[in-house]
Scaffold this active site. Structure first.
Site, PDB file in Angstrom:
ATOM      1  N   SER A  40       0.183   1.113 -10.535  1.00 26.29           N
ATOM      2  CA  SER A  40       0.931   2.310 -10.904  1.00 26.29           C
ATOM      3  C   SER A  40       2.428   2.150 -10.642  1.00 26.29           C
ATOM      4  O   SER A  40       3.255   2.470 -11.499  1.00 26.29           O
ATOM      5  CB  SER A  40       0.387   3.525 -10.145  1.00 26.29           C
ATOM      6  OG  SER A  40       0.369   3.296  -8.752  1.00 26.29           O
ATOM      7  N   GLN A  70      -7.388   5.079  -9.743  1.00 25.78           N
ATOM      8  CA  GLN A  70      -8.283   5.063  -8.596  1.00 25.78           C
ATOM      9  C   GLN A  70      -8.515   6.433  -7.944  1.00 25.78           C
ATOM     10  O   GLN A  70      -9.578   6.651  -7.349  1.00 25.78           O
ATOM     11  CB  GLN A  70      -7.776   4.057  -7.568  1.00 25.78           C
ATOM     12  CG  GLN A  70      -7.777   2.641  -8.102  1.00 25.78           C
ATOM     13  CD  GLN A  70      -7.243   1.632  -7.104  1.00 25.78           C
ATOM     14  OE1 GLN A  70      -7.641   1.611  -5.950  1.00 25.78           O
ATOM     15  NE2 GLN A  70      -6.308   0.797  -7.562  1.00 25.78           N
ATOM     16  N   CYS A 189      -5.291   5.911   0.232  1.00 24.89           N
ATOM     17  CA  CYS A 189      -5.940   7.210   0.132  1.00 24.89           C
ATOM     18  C   CYS A 189      -6.785   7.485   1.366  1.00 24.89           C
ATOM     19  O   CYS A 189      -8.016   7.410   1.342  1.00 24.89           O
ATOM     20  CB  CYS A 189      -6.795   7.314  -1.121  1.00 24.89           C
ATOM     21  SG  CYS A 189      -7.307   9.020  -1.453  1.00 24.89           S
ATOM     22  N   LYS A 333      -0.615   6.148   1.769  1.00 26.82           N
ATOM     23  CA  LYS A 333      -0.641   5.251   0.611  1.00 26.82           C
ATOM     24  C   LYS A 333      -1.423   5.915  -0.522  1.00 26.82           C
ATOM     25  O   LYS A 333      -2.631   5.731  -0.666  1.00 26.82           O
ATOM     26  CB  LYS A 333      -1.245   3.905   1.013  1.00 26.82           C
ATOM     27  CG  LYS A 333      -0.382   3.142   2.020  1.00 26.82           C
ATOM     28  CD  LYS A 333      -0.949   1.780   2.338  1.00 26.82           C
ATOM     29  CE  LYS A 333      -0.097   1.022   3.355  1.00 26.82           C
ATOM     30  NZ  LYS A 333       1.245   0.695   2.863  1.00 26.82           N
ATOM     31  N   ALA A 336       0.588   9.812  -5.338  1.00 29.71           N
ATOM     32  CA  ALA A 336       1.663  10.803  -5.213  1.00 29.71           C
ATOM     33  C   ALA A 336       2.872  10.206  -4.504  1.00 29.71           C
ATOM     34  O   ALA A 336       4.021  10.501  -4.849  1.00 29.71           O
ATOM     35  CB  ALA A 336       1.157  12.029  -4.457  1.00 29.71           C
ATOM     36  N   CYS A 368      -2.453  14.280  -0.630  1.00 30.39           N
ATOM     37  CA  CYS A 368      -3.864  13.911  -0.600  1.00 30.39           C
ATOM     38  C   CYS A 368      -4.682  15.115  -1.055  1.00 30.39           C
ATOM     39  O   CYS A 368      -4.886  16.050  -0.273  1.00 30.39           O
ATOM     40  CB  CYS A 368      -4.270  13.486   0.814  1.00 30.39           C
ATOM     41  SG  CYS A 368      -5.970  12.884   0.907  1.00 30.39           S
TER      42      CYS A 368
END
Length: 445
Positions: A40, A70, A189, A333, A336, A368
């Protein structure tokens, strides 16, 4: 890569052919901007640079033929989405004016402004953007690779190869112990390990078997979530739904034959080990820097790209910048975070090219979207200081159906059609707009 085939007819021609083949393998490329990684962050910054500086100036080095969104893997694992919804061909996403070199970087040579690919190509650059992502290290948990391949109750949402198994195994679970793990950070994430727990809990309740299943969450951390406001809300949910939390427990081994997971107690002096039987286990694999990054002069002592956390410029090589999971910035991580970093990175790259001071600062923003059920979500947004940095004018620590709809239906097209084209730079301006409206309402009131 173009291959050259030469007929061999004599010792002299043999030697000549070998030399020519070697020269073709060591073909050199020269670009103004080299982007190491086509995830990304890599594609997004390439899009902005190509639009600004023109065709043929930007190369993306990326070996994967398939690109995955993902963040949707959680819903795939929970049976609420399917893998094709997360999938696109890498070729189709390369921005106009950019070159894609389908190869992996084997060596970084920042003193020579050069990198070397697996096929032996040398790519010379004026500026390098590190966007190599983070590696999934299944081998760091003894027995995990074998368990994922050969068992019918060990799963992970972190890989497109295994993510569909999660829902399949979840459907087959009717009683026993269900474990969910979080390894020692950093991981990408960080909310995902518990999101699937909430979805599994909801599924088993809908199936009428939840009372027969003991759900245990094992985390290497000392808290459920790093931001207290959202941790408090999540702990309340866990209490209400009888979800047991086990802190400072790190998974080190899986015996898929005996169905036993072994954890280290990180709070004990000798890190004593504890065995826990399971009938279902979702594993978040340990993660770490890519080998080529870890072995390079660009890495810090932990193997991550060593950048200034506000400017994203490398601390020793001023023509090198980083974005996303590969850097040592202490933010969450997430995709966003990439969007927010893109804003600062692009402006700082332009400033560097122009020879002007680097001013924009990345504040550590990450988000998140914590799915807490089949139609519920807590949207956690925060900064470097683990302080809430909420966009919407309501309490985002509350479960909301609207936020779930946003994750499932709004964020994927935003990713494919805006972030990867370099036009989505995070919700900063949206947040400012809501804050301005709120001030006006309070003034009138």
């Amino acid at each position: 890569m173009k291959r050259t085939v030469i007929a061999l007819s004599s010792p002299r021609s043999n030697l000549l052919s070998v030399i020519l083949v070697l020269l073709s393998m060591l073909e050199n490329y020269r670009y103004r901007f080299a982007i190491a990684g086509g995830g990304s962050g890599g594609i997004a910054i390439a899009a902005k640079l190509a639009k600004k500086y023109g065709k043929g100036k930007v190369v993306i080095i990326e070996p994967s033929s398939t690109h995955y969104y993902q963040p949707l893997f959680t819903l795939v694992g929970g049976g609420l989405a399917d893998l094709p919804e997360c999938t696109n061909a890498t070729d189709s996403l390369i921005p106009p004016g950019c070159t894609l070199l389908k190869d992996e970087v084997k060596e970084f040579q920042p003193k020579q402004n050069c990198l070397v690919t697996g096929d032996g190509h040398q790519v010379h650059y004026e500026y390098l953007v590190m966007a190599t992502g983070i590696a999934l290290n299944y081998d760091k948990v003894e027995g995990l690779t074998e368990a994922l391949e050969y068992s019918d109750n060990v799963c992970t949402n972190y890989s497109p190869e295994y993510v569909r198994n999660t829902y399949y195994y979840m459907k087959n679970m009717t009683k026993g112990n269900a474990l969910f793990t979080f390894p020692t950070p950093p991981i990408k994430c960080a909310g995902a390990p518990q999101k699937i727990m909430y979805l599994a809990d909801a599924h088993w309740r809908n199936e009428g078997v939840r009372d027969n299943i003991n759900i245990q969450y094992y985390t290497a951390l000392g808290v459920l979530f790093g931001v207290k406001k959202f941790a408090d809300a999540l702990n309340q949910i866990c209490d209400e739904r009888n979800l047991t939390r086990n802190y400072q427990r790190n998974l080190v081994k899986i015996d898929h034959v005996k169905k036993i997971a072994t954890f280290e107690d990180l709070s004990s002096e000798n890190r004593k080990r504890e065995d826990s039987p399971y009938d279902f286990i979702h594993v978040t694999p340990p993660m770490g820097p890519q080998e080529a990054v870890k072995d390079s002069e660009l890495a810090d002592s932990n193997g991550y790209v060593d950048v200034d956390k506000h400017t994203l410029q490398h601390v020793r090589y001023p023509n090198v910048f980083g974005i996303g999971d590969c850097t040592n910035t202490p933010n969450g991580k997430t995709v966003a975070a990439v969007a927010a970093q893109l804003r600062a990175l692009y402006k700082n790259l332009k400033a560097s090219v122009a020879g002007t001071p680097l001013k924009p600062k990345y504040d550590g923003y990450a988000a998140c979207p914590l799915v807490t059920g089949n139609s519920k979500l807590i949207l956690a947004e925060f900064d470097y200081d683990n302080q809430p940095l909420e966009t919407f004018p309501f309490d985002q620590s509350e479960e909301r159906y609207s936020m779930y709809l946003m994750k499932k239906y709004f964020l994927p097209p935003l990713y494919w059609k805006s972030l990867l084209k370099g036009t989505w730079l995070g919700p900063k301006e949206v947040r400012k707009g809501f804050q301005a409206v709120k001030r006006q309402v309070e003034k009138v009131a």
